[in-house]
Design an enzyme around this catalytic site. Structure first.
Site, mmCIF file in Angstrom:
data_model
loop_
_atom_site.group_PDB
_atom_site.id
_atom_site.type_symbol
_atom_site.label_atom_id
_atom_site.label_comp_id
_atom_site.label_asym_id
_atom_site.label_seq_id
_atom_site.Cartn_x
_atom_site.Cartn_y
_atom_site.Cartn_z
ATOM 1 N N ALA A 12 0.874 -1.457 0.069
ATOM 2 C CA ALA A 12 -0.278 -0.018 -0.090
ATOM 3 C C ALA A 12 0.838 1.423 -0.072
ATOM 4 O O ALA A 12 0.817 2.145 0.802
ATOM 5 C CB ALA A 12 -0.897 0.170 1.169
ATOM 6 N N ARG A 18 -4.366 9.557 -8.823
ATOM 7 C CA ARG A 18 -5.880 9.952 -8.799
ATOM 8 C C ARG A 18 -7.531 9.525 -8.836
ATOM 9 O O ARG A 18 -8.006 9.456 -8.802
ATOM 10 C CB ARG A 18 -5.510 8.316 -10.352
ATOM 11 C CG ARG A 18 -5.134 8.724 -11.017
ATOM 12 C CD ARG A 18 -5.241 7.308 -12.448
ATOM 13 N NE ARG A 18 -4.481 6.375 -12.028
ATOM 14 C CZ ARG A 18 -4.316 5.122 -12.294
ATOM 15 N NH1 ARG A 18 -5.035 4.957 -13.119
ATOM 16 N NH2 ARG A 18 -3.715 4.082 -12.089
ATOM 17 N N ALA A 366 -47.559 11.492 19.122
ATOM 18 C CA ALA A 366 -47.384 11.855 17.976
ATOM 19 C C ALA A 366 -46.389 13.431 18.508
ATOM 20 O O ALA A 366 -46.876 14.375 19.162
ATOM 21 C CB ALA A 366 -48.080 12.561 17.039
ATOM 22 N N ASN A 372 -32.785 17.427 25.240
ATOM 23 C CA ASN A 372 -31.803 16.962 25.865
ATOM 24 C C ASN A 372 -30.624 17.444 25.591
ATOM 25 O O ASN A 372 -29.398 16.907 26.452
ATOM 26 C CB ASN A 372 -31.347 15.314 25.275
ATOM 27 C CG ASN A 372 -31.393 15.384 23.648
ATOM 28 O OD1 ASN A 372 -31.874 15.988 23.108
ATOM 29 N ND2 ASN A 372 -29.824 15.454 23.090
ATOM 30 N N ARG A 426 -49.459 22.694 31.046
ATOM 31 C CA ARG A 426 -49.596 23.876 29.987
ATOM 32 C C ARG A 426 -50.423 24.548 30.297
ATOM 33 O O ARG A 426 -50.698 24.220 31.331
ATOM 34 C CB ARG A 426 -50.540 23.391 29.116
ATOM 35 C CG ARG A 426 -51.538 22.050 28.612
ATOM 36 C CD ARG A 426 -52.647 21.425 27.892
ATOM 37 N NE ARG A 426 -53.175 21.423 28.218
ATOM 38 C CZ ARG A 426 -54.248 19.809 27.884
ATOM 39 N NH1 ARG A 426 -53.263 18.623 27.251
ATOM 40 N NH2 ARG A 426 -55.150 19.430 28.292
HETATM 41 C C1 UD1 Z 1 0.919 -4.918 -10.695
HETATM 42 C C2 UD1 Z 1 1.572 -5.967 -11.416
HETATM 43 C C3 UD1 Z 1 0.413 -6.531 -12.482
HETATM 44 C C4 UD1 Z 1 -1.299 -6.675 -13.115
HETATM 45 C C5 UD1 Z 1 -1.465 -5.691 -12.227
HETATM 46 C C6 UD1 Z 1 -2.849 -6.770 -11.625
HETATM 47 C C7 UD1 Z 1 3.959 -5.728 -10.833
HETATM 48 C C8 UD1 Z 1 5.131 -5.536 -11.452
HETATM 49 N N1 UD1 Z 1 2.927 -5.726 -11.971
HETATM 50 O O1 UD1 Z 1 1.177 -3.730 -11.995
HETATM 51 O O2 UD1 Z 1 1.609 -7.543 -13.152
HETATM 52 O O3 UD1 Z 1 -1.529 -7.519 -14.523
HETATM 53 O O4 UD1 Z 1 -0.827 -4.905 -11.072
HETATM 54 O O5 UD1 Z 1 -3.490 -5.128 -11.274
HETATM 55 O O6 UD1 Z 1 3.193 -6.394 -10.323
HETATM 56 N N2 UD1 Z 1 3.412 -0.849 -5.015
HETATM 57 C C9 UD1 Z 1 3.796 -0.427 -3.418
HETATM 58 N N3 UD1 Z 1 5.451 -0.147 -3.545
HETATM 59 C C10 UD1 Z 1 5.653 -0.511 -4.845
HETATM 60 C C11 UD1 Z 1 4.867 -0.284 -6.237
HETATM 61 C C12 UD1 Z 1 3.811 -0.709 -5.928
HETATM 62 O O7 UD1 Z 1 3.705 -1.139 -2.476
HETATM 63 O O8 UD1 Z 1 6.977 0.462 -5.251
HETATM 64 C C13 UD1 Z 1 1.844 -1.431 -4.947
HETATM 65 C C14 UD1 Z 1 0.761 -0.303 -5.364
HETATM 66 O O9 UD1 Z 1 0.861 0.761 -3.750
HETATM 67 C C15 UD1 Z 1 -0.031 -1.262 -5.640
HETATM 68 C C16 UD1 Z 1 0.185 -1.743 -5.569
HETATM 69 O O10 UD1 Z 1 1.372 -2.276 -5.102
HETATM 70 O O11 UD1 Z 1 -1.349 -1.103 -4.359
HETATM 71 C C17 UD1 Z 1 0.469 -2.428 -7.215
HETATM 72 O O12 UD1 Z 1 1.555 -1.393 -7.774
HETATM 73 P P1 UD1 Z 1 1.031 -0.668 -9.191
HETATM 74 O O13 UD1 Z 1 1.806 -0.034 -9.570
HETATM 75 O O14 UD1 Z 1 -0.876 -0.249 -9.060
HETATM 76 O O15 UD1 Z 1 1.024 -2.063 -10.114
HETATM 77 P P2 UD1 Z 1 0.456 -2.055 -11.684
HETATM 78 O O16 UD1 Z 1 1.392 -0.978 -12.663
HETATM 79 O O17 UD1 Z 1 -0.479 -2.065 -11.534
#
Ligand code: UD1
Ligand code: CA
Length: 451
Positions: A12, A18, A366, A372, A426
């Protein structure tokens, strides 16, 4: 499999730009619960014995919220966002403790079903080193493609690195992965960043494991269970899917929903068998409804307990601390807050009951209002068993209405009423015979003189 230990690592650290929000993405809610909490719950249901949550630089808020959740995870910070493989290694200290299974999940994929995770874990139990959860999206653009050769998964190719031919592949990486704990660190440490994005891709462990002769497999999940949330439109889409699932589960467990698509549940709503829910009802967090209750249309309910046989609404508002005991009635345009409505008591029309007890079998007329609040503090109103409060009465708290007491309509009650007493609060009515007629004549002649 229950004997296999399992660490869930939830990524996370993404910025979630976005979402266009000052709130971290994974704290946006589905059914009143942060997305990341849904993921944690799924991990726990799939037998995750321990959980590591990887947050980004400045992810303290996520950590704080997560710490308050039931299954509070261990927090790891990924200082620089260098890719999903790098993010998993932020939890190295946890992985090093040694687990049979490691589940990698994304914090922004809130609809993941425990069954999907269990299936991946089952494949590890059968001997796979890596099990990837695949899916077939309508449009595969942007996803990692699963490269299968002779029926064997040999690599995942990220969209930006894929050849034109690879881009034709419809079977994609859903983002969830199960890794055998015994191989995890060796595989992850071999991941490099020589690719289109210059990131350490978690997905590279598939090719690394396959080349090492380890067993790598793909399972398949529905697109919705791996739905990732990037913006508020997708958030609403996930909410709709969640609500659809929850309504169906409610109906299959014996709850009647006349127009299910108009009923909103929270993550923790509990409803008993043979309860009827009419259209357009909102359940906020913390609601428990027992069996055989009726919730009529357009009621808004949160933090309330509703016992069996109660009748609520239409247009009732039950706020936190409303406790309706067996067969109590709260009717149209009534608001109840932090109050107990005891067995069989009736609060039927246009009433506010706050910080109060309404005794068993009492009848509230009613337009009754418990006054309060004086602008600074809240005060309690205690209404005894079998009491009768006449319509349009104001009960100025703190005040007690004794068991079986009567309050005359239109009263403003500022002093407690003893048991079985009758209280008038009243002004006495004055009736002047013929005075209505003379007043009318006086007004009519004044109007005529103006013309
Ligand atoms: C990733 C997968 C892709 C898959 C897709 C599904 C990889 C390289 N690619 O791509 O194969 O089809 O998810 O949705 O894994 N995150 C971190 N630290 C980082 C990078 C990412 O915590 O350095 C977390 C992001 O917050 C996110 C998740 O990892 O929750 C996925 O990262 P994101 O950059 O969205 O990967 P995708 O390019 O969507
Ligand atoms: Ca993504």
């Amino acid at each position: 499999m229950s004997k296999r230990s399992c660490l869930s690592i939830i990524l996370a650290a993404g910025e979630g730009t976005r979402m266009k929000s000052s709130k971290p993405k994974v704290l946006h809610e589905i059914a009143g619960l942060p997305m990341v909490a849904h993921v944690l719950a799924a991990a726990a249901e799939a037998g995750g014995t321990e959980t590591a949550l990887v947050v980004g630089h400045g992810g303290e808020e996520v950590g704080r919220v997560a710490a308050r959740l039931a299954a509070s995870p261990e927090i790891f910070v990924q200082e620089q966002r260098l890719g999903t493989g790098h993010a998993v290694l932020a939890a190295r200290a946890a992985i090093e403790r040694g687990y049979d299974d490691i589940l990698v999940m994304f914090g922004d994929t809130p609809l993941v079903e425990p069954a999907v995770l269990l299936e991946a874990r089952r494949r590890l139990a059968e001997g796979a080193a890596v099990a990837v959860v695949g899916f077939r999206p309508h449009n595969p653009a942007g996803y990692g493609r699963l490269i299968v050769v002779d029926g064997k998964l040999v690599a995942i190719r990220e969209d930006k690195d894929a050849s034109a031919a690879e881009k034709e592949i419809g079977f994609c990486n859903g983002g969830l992965m199960a890794i055998a704990g015994s191989h995890a660190l060796a595989l992850l440490d071999k991941v490099g960043n020589a690719n289109a994005k210059g990131e350490y891709y978690l997905t590279d462990i598939v090719a690394i494991a396959a080349e090492a002769g380890l067993d790598v497999v793909a399972t398949e999940a529905s697109a919705e269970s791996v739905l990732g949330i990037n913006n508020r439109a997708e958030l609403a889409e996930a909410e709709a899917i969640w609500q659809h699932r929850r309504r169906r589960a409610a109906m299959l467990s014996g709850v009647t929903l006349i127009a299910p698509e108009t009923v909103h549940f929270s993550h923790d709503t509990e409803i008993g068998q043979d309860t009827l829910v009419e259209p357009n009802v909102w359940f906020g967090p913390g609601v428990e409804v027992a069996e055989g209750a009726k919730i009529h249309a357009f009621s808004h309910i949160e933090g309330a307990t509703i016992a069996s046989g109660c009748d609520v609404g239409p247009f009732a508002r039950l706020r936190p601390g409303a406790d309706l005991q067996e067969k109590a009635k709260v009717g149209n345009f009534c608001e109840v807050k932090k109050a107990t409505i005891e067995k069989g008591a009736k609060v039927n029309h246009l009433t506010y009951i706050g910080d109060a007890r309404v005794g068993a079998g009492a009848n509230i007329g009613a337009g009754t209002v418990t006054c309060n609040y004086d602008g600074y503090s809240k005060f309690f109103t205690d209404i005894g068993d079998g009491a009768f409060v006449g319509s349009n009465s104001s009960l100025v708290a703190p005040v007690t209405i004794g068991n079986g007491a009567y309050v005359a309509s239109g009263s403003v009650i500022t002093e407690s009423v003893p048991e079985d007493a009758l209280a008038f609060g009243r002004a006495r009515q004055k009736t002047l015979p013929g005075k209505g007629k003379s007043l009318r004549e006086l007004r009519a002649s004044a109007a005529a003189a103006k013309k």
